[in-house]
Structures are given as C-alpha cells and as structure tokens.
Design an enzyme around this catalytic site. Sequence first.
Site, PDB file in Angstrom:
ATOM      1  N   ILE A  54      -8.211  -6.475  -9.902  1.00 29.24           N
ATOM      2  CA  ILE A  54      -7.185  -6.188  -8.903  1.00 29.24           C
ATOM      3  C   ILE A  54      -5.881  -6.863  -9.315  1.00 29.24           C
ATOM      4  CG2 ILE A  54      -7.819  -8.132  -7.405  1.00 29.24           C
ATOM      5  CD1 ILE A  54      -7.265  -6.138  -5.005  1.00 29.24           C
ATOM      6  N   CYS A  55      -4.787  -6.198  -8.973  1.00 27.10           N
ATOM      7  CA  CYS A  55      -3.450  -6.750  -9.137  1.00 27.10           C
ATOM      8  C   CYS A  55      -3.137  -7.036 -10.606  1.00 27.10           C
ATOM      9  CB  CYS A  55      -3.326  -7.972  -8.236  1.00 27.10           C
ATOM     10  SG  CYS A  55      -1.668  -8.594  -8.007  1.00 27.10           S
TER      11      CYS A  55
END
Length: 139
Positions: free
Chosen positions: A68-69
């Site tokens: 994620i991210c």
Amino acid sequence: MSKVQAYNHLDRADELTVDVTTGDARAGDFAALVLPGGVANGDQLRTQPAAVAFVKAFADTGKPIAVICHGGWVLIEADLVRGRRLTSWRSLQTDYRNAGATWVDEEVVVDGTGGFTLISSRKPDDLPAFDKELLNALE
C-alpha cells in the site's frame, strides 16, 4: 533483540522490539508479506540489501504480497513489478511505469499473473478493500 524506531509520518513514535530482522527471516515461515506505506518507510526499505533480498525470496515462494501507498518502492528495487498491474500513492506512478508495470488509479488491484498474487492499494482510505483482498488471498 533488536529495536526499530517507528514513525507517524515523519514524527518519531514508539520504539518497537523486532522479532526477526530481514537478514535472519526465512520467507517460507510466513503466509503473506505486507509492505506498509509511508514515504520514509518505503524509501528506507529499498536501500537495505537484506530487505530487498527477503522480498525477492518471498516472491519466489508464490505466496501473496500486499503493498500500500509508498511500500512498493522495494518491489521496484527487487524487479518484481515488470509486467504487473497495480496501484499506489499517485506520486509513484512514474516509478512503476519506468519499472515496467501498468499503474492504475483504483482503490485496490489484485494481479495474479507473475508467480505470486500482488495486492495493491493507494492510501489509508483504501484499507477496507485492501484488507478484504488480503484475507481472500489467505483463504
């Protein structure tokens, strides 16, 4: 036991005890690998040869990797995104494209085409969808 300094964005947070370092960890001992976000986390992780080697070894197990991210910078460093479809924080899209990936702006993307399932999301708001897909991959 080793300790690591945790951060809340760029502000120091708690110091945490480490169960096992990436240099000592064995990829086969884990059901999945989750690469957390955060600019500083992703940037630091990709510069650590032991971490990159562990991520490569984990990919070789065929087990799911969820990112994620900014967590995906280590996947780029490990050359694991070429030919894959994924998402991330918007500012990484050029990095992914330059590494041979297809970047899309979607809440969650599941790509099972490269030897392991790759689950990716953009940001903390996407966590419910991200968590759901990770749990599905572990069933």
